[in-house]
Design a protein around this motif. Structure first.
Motif, PDB file in Angstrom:
ATOM      1  N   ASP A  20      43.127  46.362  51.213  1.00  0.00           N
ATOM      2  CA  ASP A  20      43.573  46.314  52.137  1.00  0.00           C
ATOM      3  C   ASP A  20      41.845  45.277  52.642  1.00  0.00           C
ATOM      4  O   ASP A  20      41.316  44.341  51.496  1.00  0.00           O
ATOM      5  CB  ASP A  20      42.490  47.797  53.025  1.00  0.00           C
ATOM      6  CG  ASP A  20      42.955  48.706  53.064  1.00  0.00           C
ATOM      7  OD1 ASP A  20      44.442  48.639  53.610  1.00  0.00           O
ATOM      8  OD2 ASP A  20      42.854  49.667  53.046  1.00  0.00           O
ATOM      9  N   ALA A  21      41.215  44.889  53.913  1.00  0.00           N
ATOM     10  CA  ALA A  21      40.678  43.934  54.365  1.00  0.00           C
ATOM     11  C   ALA A  21      39.319  44.542  55.150  1.00  0.00           C
ATOM     12  O   ALA A  21      39.651  45.213  55.621  1.00  0.00           O
ATOM     13  CB  ALA A  21      41.379  42.586  54.505  1.00  0.00           C
ATOM     14  N   CYS A  62      44.278  36.961  55.480  1.00  0.00           N
ATOM     15  CA  CYS A  62      44.210  38.292  54.983  1.00  0.00           C
ATOM     16  C   CYS A  62      45.307  38.822  56.019  1.00  0.00           C
ATOM     17  O   CYS A  62      45.606  40.174  55.925  1.00  0.00           O
ATOM     18  CB  CYS A  62      42.945  39.437  55.009  1.00  0.00           C
ATOM     19  SG  CYS A  62      41.848  39.261  56.899  1.00  0.00           S
ATOM     20  N   GLY A  63      46.508  38.572  56.719  1.00  0.00           N
ATOM     21  CA  GLY A  63      47.057  39.154  57.172  1.00  0.00           C
ATOM     22  C   GLY A  63      47.903  39.615  57.018  1.00  0.00           C
ATOM     23  O   GLY A  63      48.749  40.413  57.249  1.00  0.00           O
ATOM     24  N   LEU A  75      39.512  43.520  49.629  1.00  0.00           N
ATOM     25  CA  LEU A  75      39.014  41.975  49.853  1.00  0.00           C
ATOM     26  C   LEU A  75      38.280  41.780  50.598  1.00  0.00           C
ATOM     27  O   LEU A  75      38.052  41.968  52.459  1.00  0.00           O
ATOM     28  CB  LEU A  75      40.927  40.999  50.847  1.00  0.00           C
ATOM     29  CG  LEU A  75      40.174  39.364  51.167  1.00  0.00           C
ATOM     30  CD1 LEU A  75      40.207  38.627  49.741  1.00  0.00           C
ATOM     31  CD2 LEU A  75      41.728  39.314  51.702  1.00  0.00           C
ATOM     32  N   VAL A  76      36.784  40.888  51.205  1.00  0.00           N
ATOM     33  CA  VAL A  76      35.729  40.992  51.781  1.00  0.00           C
ATOM     34  C   VAL A  76      35.803  39.301  52.274  1.00  0.00           C
ATOM     35  O   VAL A  76      36.192  38.675  51.362  1.00  0.00           O
ATOM     36  CB  VAL A  76      34.751  41.375  51.123  1.00  0.00           C
ATOM     37  CG1 VAL A  76      33.206  41.374  52.127  1.00  0.00           C
ATOM     38  CG2 VAL A  76      34.606  43.091  50.469  1.00  0.00           C
ATOM     39  N   GLY A 119      35.824  37.741  48.582  1.00  0.00           N
ATOM     40  CA  GLY A 119      36.227  37.777  47.092  1.00  0.00           C
ATOM     41  C   GLY A 119      36.822  39.798  47.497  1.00  0.00           C
ATOM     42  O   GLY A 119      37.276  40.031  47.980  1.00  0.00           O
ATOM     43  N   LEU A 120      37.518  39.657  45.967  1.00  0.00           N
ATOM     44  CA  LEU A 120      38.030  41.176  45.256  1.00  0.00           C
ATOM     45  C   LEU A 120      37.360  42.022  44.789  1.00  0.00           C
ATOM     46  O   LEU A 120      37.196  41.576  43.574  1.00  0.00           O
ATOM     47  CB  LEU A 120      39.544  41.146  44.575  1.00  0.00           C
ATOM     48  CG  LEU A 120      40.778  40.078  45.650  1.00  0.00           C
ATOM     49  CD1 LEU A 120      41.477  39.190  44.795  1.00  0.00           C
ATOM     50  CD2 LEU A 120      41.770  40.983  46.768  1.00  0.00           C
ATOM     51  N   TYR A 121      37.253  43.208  45.644  1.00  0.00           N
ATOM     52  CA  TYR A 121      36.509  44.488  44.989  1.00  0.00           C
ATOM     53  C   TYR A 121      37.395  45.794  44.600  1.00  0.00           C
ATOM     54  O   TYR A 121      38.297  46.139  45.899  1.00  0.00           O
ATOM     55  CB  TYR A 121      35.445  44.610  46.038  1.00  0.00           C
ATOM     56  CG  TYR A 121      34.540  43.332  46.418  1.00  0.00           C
ATOM     57  CD1 TYR A 121      33.105  43.767  45.555  1.00  0.00           C
ATOM     58  CD2 TYR A 121      34.839  42.441  46.913  1.00  0.00           C
ATOM     59  CE1 TYR A 121      32.109  42.574  45.262  1.00  0.00           C
ATOM     60  CE2 TYR A 121      33.752  41.713  47.354  1.00  0.00           C
ATOM     61  CZ  TYR A 121      32.744  41.244  46.707  1.00  0.00           C
ATOM     62  OH  TYR A 121      31.435  40.401  46.617  1.00  0.00           O
TER      63      TYR A 121
END
Length: 329
Positions: free
Chosen positions: A11-12, A45-46, A95-96, A135-137
């Motif tokens: 998710d974003a 982030c589509g 995704l942030v 970043g990816l968390y």
């Protein structure tokens, strides 16, 4: 690789509550290359399953996969924004993105191309600078960090101090942000190389050469249709019409006899930002994109807010909504 192309479920969260007195408006509404900064971030982030936008409520965000939340307190910073968004995401990876980086899509692609491994967060590193807001968390790790941190006034550095971090080099300048007027001038200067062909809708609906004024009136009954295109079987544009062109005209009159061509077309290689500025100045919402032989290439569709252009995803979402509305009527 895009988020859609990645095998990683994610998710974003897009942080869109930035203010800038230097720019004279909310950052997310600043336009670069025919899109607002928020639109650039959402496009980057589509492919995410759910996209959570943190910031002031906006009526123009209507997609099914978009959720809007507000941080507490308003404009309380990125940690408060993340805290407000976390109960809306479900995927194991989040995704942030901050929304003030026009070229962030290439940085996102670099992140998604790398496996996370044992890291709890994978951050973009742009020319030696680590970006906490690109970043990816891992969702569970971010939730633990937020639970152990006071959201009010906390920094991202302190929030992430206990996480296992890794950095990934991204294209130089891809995380550059717009914070000052000189930043905006620099990005817009580069954006003038972006073309109409990159912003147009490639497959607009057309009417055939035998179309009548009655056909045009029926076409204009569709929501958000502002321009009718009449083309022959080879794709050559014969004329275009707006609602005023058919006002008071008999239904049986051929559309080609009452349409107009002048000032309603644009070439594919023109720089998109000057075209957008011209459309806003002249009060024009649609332009036909044609080649030198007047063959139809696409449609340039200015959004209602006049800050950017409609994408194919926007049109697909509207058509889906129309189908759903008809099925439940």
């Amino acid at each position: 690789m895009s988020a859609t192309g990645s095998t990683r479920r994610l998710d974003a969260i897009v942080l869109a509550g930035g203010r800038s007195s230097r720019l004279g408006r909310a950052k997310e509404d600043v336009v670069v290359a025919g899109r607002t900064l928020l639109e650039h971030a959402l496009a980057a982030c589509g492919g995410a399953g759910t996209r959570v936008v943190v910031g002031p409520s906006r009526e123009d965000l209507q997609d099914d996969d978009l959720v809007q939340v507000r941080e507490d307190p308003p404009f309380g910073g990125p940690v408060a924004a993340l805290a407000a968004a976390m109960d809306r995401v479900r995927a194991p990876v989040v995704l942030v993105l901050a929304c003030d980086m026009p070229d962030v899509a290439s940085a996102v692609q670099s992140l998604l191309a790398e496996p996370m491994g044992e890291a709890e967060a994978v951050l973009a590193e742009d020319d030696g600078r680590v970006q906490y807001l690109v970043g990816l968390y891992r969702r569970d790790a971010l939730e633990r960090a937020l639970a152990a941190t006071s959201a009010s006034g906390a920094s991202m550095r302190s929030l992430l101090s206990g996480l296992a971090l890794r950095t990934v080099p991204v294209p130089t300048g891809s995380t550059g942000d717009v914070d000052h007027p000189e930043d905006l001038r620099a990005f817009r200067g580069r954006a003038r190389g972006s073309t109409v062909a990159e912003a147009m809708l490639p497959t607009p609906t057309v009417l055939g050469p035998a179309a009548t004024v009655a056909d045009v009136r029926t076409f204009f009954q569709r929501e958000r249709v502002h321009l009718a295109i009449v083309a022959d079987g080879l794709g050559t544009v014969l004329t275009t019409l707006v609602r005023d062109d058919v006002a008071g005209v008999d239904d049986a009159v051929p559309a080609v006899d009452v349409g107009r061509w002048r000032d309603r077309w644009v070439g594919p290689d023109e720089s998109v930002e000057p075209v957008r500025e011209r459309m806003v100045r002249d009060g024009v919402r649609r332009l036909v994109v044609v080649d030198e032989d007047r063959r139809l290439l696409g449609l340039l569709c200015l959004k209602r807010r006049l800050t950017g252009f409609c994408s194919s995803d926007d049109v697909a979402a509207r058509r889906s909504d129309e189908v759903s509305a008809r099925s439940t009527a």
